[in-house]
Design a protein around this motif. Structure first.
Motif, PDB file in Angstrom:
ATOM      1  N   PRO A 168      51.465  42.842  46.330  1.00 21.85           N
ATOM      2  CA  PRO A 168      50.712  42.019  45.376  1.00 21.85           C
ATOM      3  C   PRO A 168      50.330  40.663  45.965  1.00 21.85           C
ATOM      4  O   PRO A 168      51.050  40.122  46.804  1.00 21.85           O
ATOM      5  N   CYS A 169      49.203  40.138  45.524  1.00 20.22           N
ATOM      6  CA  CYS A 169      48.822  38.769  45.879  1.00 20.22           C
ATOM      7  C   CYS A 169      49.245  37.839  44.736  1.00 20.22           C
ATOM      8  O   CYS A 169      49.812  38.275  43.729  1.00 20.22           O
ATOM      9  N   TYR A 170      48.974  36.552  44.906  1.00 22.04           N
ATOM     10  CA  TYR A 170      49.412  35.583  43.889  1.00 22.04           C
ATOM     11  C   TYR A 170      48.755  35.874  42.540  1.00 22.04           C
ATOM     12  O   TYR A 170      49.381  35.745  41.487  1.00 22.04           O
ATOM     13  N   ARG A 171      47.482  36.319  42.588  1.00 24.64           N
ATOM     14  CA  ARG A 171      46.791  36.625  41.320  1.00 24.64           C
ATOM     15  C   ARG A 171      47.343  37.880  40.657  1.00 24.64           C
ATOM     16  O   ARG A 171      47.279  38.013  39.430  1.00 24.64           O
ATOM     17  N   CYS A 172      47.826  38.848  41.456  1.00 30.89           N
ATOM     18  CA  CYS A 172      48.462  40.035  40.863  1.00 30.89           C
ATOM     19  C   CYS A 172      49.695  39.608  40.065  1.00 30.89           C
ATOM     20  O   CYS A 172      49.972  40.144  38.993  1.00 30.89           O
ATOM     21  N   ILE A 173      50.445  38.652  40.619  1.00 29.99           N
ATOM     22  CA  ILE A 173      51.709  38.231  40.007  1.00 29.99           C
ATOM     23  C   ILE A 173      51.456  37.272  38.843  1.00 29.99           C
ATOM     24  O   ILE A 173      52.070  37.372  37.796  1.00 29.99           O
ATOM     25  N   SER A 241      43.380  46.065  39.190  1.00 32.21           N
ATOM     26  CA  SER A 241      42.162  45.373  38.759  1.00 32.21           C
ATOM     27  C   SER A 241      42.148  43.905  39.190  1.00 32.21           C
ATOM     28  O   SER A 241      41.366  43.103  38.673  1.00 32.21           O
ATOM     29  N   CYS A 242      43.019  43.556  40.123  1.00 27.17           N
ATOM     30  CA  CYS A 242      43.080  42.164  40.572  1.00 27.17           C
ATOM     31  C   CYS A 242      41.739  41.738  41.166  1.00 27.17           C
ATOM     32  O   CYS A 242      41.212  42.418  42.056  1.00 27.17           O
ATOM     33  N   PRO A 243      41.178  40.610  40.679  1.00 27.49           N
ATOM     34  CA  PRO A 243      39.876  40.183  41.198  1.00 27.49           C
ATOM     35  C   PRO A 243      39.927  39.755  42.668  1.00 27.49           C
ATOM     36  O   PRO A 243      38.898  39.768  43.356  1.00 27.49           O
ATOM     37  N   ALA A 244      41.128  39.419  43.170  1.00 26.77           N
ATOM     38  CA  ALA A 244      41.213  38.993  44.577  1.00 26.77           C
ATOM     39  C   ALA A 244      41.474  40.178  45.503  1.00 26.77           C
ATOM     40  O   ALA A 244      40.782  40.323  46.522  1.00 26.77           O
ATOM     41  N   CYS A 245      42.461  41.022  45.173  1.00 27.34           N
ATOM     42  CA  CYS A 245      42.870  42.046  46.156  1.00 27.34           C
ATOM     43  C   CYS A 245      42.705  43.476  45.648  1.00 27.34           C
ATOM     44  O   CYS A 245      43.034  44.424  46.370  1.00 27.34           O
ATOM     45  N   GLY A 246      42.178  43.646  44.404  1.00 26.51           N
ATOM     46  CA  GLY A 246      42.076  44.983  43.821  1.00 26.51           C
ATOM     47  C   GLY A 246      41.255  45.965  44.645  1.00 26.51           C
ATOM     48  O   GLY A 246      41.500  47.161  44.636  1.00 26.51           O
TER      49      GLY A 246
HETATM   50 ZN   LIG Z   1      45.959  40.617  43.868  1.00 26.30          ZN
END
Ligand SMILES: [Zn+2]
Length: 248
Positions: A168-173, A241-246
């Protein structure tokens, strides 16, 4: 090949099988960027410089103030007023003249972040602004750069390691940028040992990435509370669905 002086300087870590001479050579040819030279970046940059990271980048647009010194231990009374990367470079070059310190005396923005992080293989997020933290996450994900994230407030802190595409990236978390701005250290308060611990864990994560050894804090959020003396861990996973790493 290591010089005689390098063998002496790094002897106590080279004796460890997971480091050894081959690991030390990896460290000396590594390039690590510390973004933010405050409470977290101070110990992180200290230990990375001491360990012999060959090219250590320092990025920060702020200047050292008197109220930084109780926790931002890479700076000192003689460097109050200087840009933090310039101040830290003076100390770190004295600590280890064996390595190259590169200063980026500016704040990272969506316009310069990709260029600056492009020269490095690992990035440490040692920031105190939420906006900057999300921006750096997005830039590292887009550039597929490993990012070691740290944060602190008062007596507690967290660390996680982001390997874009494999965790996960920071936005996922933390999908939402907090609607109400989180308090800055000036408002919430902070005691020095807390960023001391978190920044040190961040440095160790970066060393593990360079050495290719150990279990990284990928998909794991380490939560530290030094008031009750607790270290605990929360499993975290990728958000499809993460906008950064999805899309990775
Ligand atoms: Zn992410």
């Amino acid at each position: 090949m290591l010089t005689r002086r390098q063998r002496e300087r790094y002897a106590r870590q080279m004796v460890i099988p997971q480091v050894g001479e081959a690991g030390q050579e990896k460290l000396l040819s590594s390039r690590v960027l510390v973004v933010g030279l405050g409470g977290l970046g101070s110990p992180a940059a200290y230990y990375l410089a001491a360990a012999g990271v060959g090219v250590l980048g320092l990025a920060d647009g702020d200047s050292v103030s008197e109220s930084n010194l109780h926790r931002q231990i890479v700076h000192g009374a003689s460097t109050v007023g200087l840009n933090k990367t310039v101040s830290a470079a003076i100390r770190l070059r004295d600590l280890n003249p064996d390595i190259e310190i590169r200063t980026h005396p500016e704040h990272l923005t969506p316009f310069n972040a990709t260029d600056i992080i492009g020269d490095y293989e690992v990035v440490l997020s040692c920031l105190d602004s939420m906006e900057a933290r999300y921006m750096l996450n997005d830039a590292c994900v887009a550039s597929r750069k490993p990012l070691v994230e740290g944060g602190v407030m008062r007596f507690s802190g967290l660390v996680t390691t982001i390997i874009p595409g494999s965790g996960p990236c920071y936005r996922c978390i933390f999908p939402q940028v907090p609607a109400t701005p989180t308090m800055s250290p000036a408002e919430a308060g902070i005691v020095g040992p807390v960023p001391g611990v978190i920044g040190s864990v961040q440095a160790m994560e970066a060393l593990k990435i360079v050495l290719g050894t150990g279990d990284l804090l990928v998909g794991r959020l380490l939560l530290v509370d030094l008031m009750d003396g607790s270290f605990r861990e929360v499993k975290v996973s990728r958000d499809a669905s993460c906008p950064a790493c999805g899309a990775l």
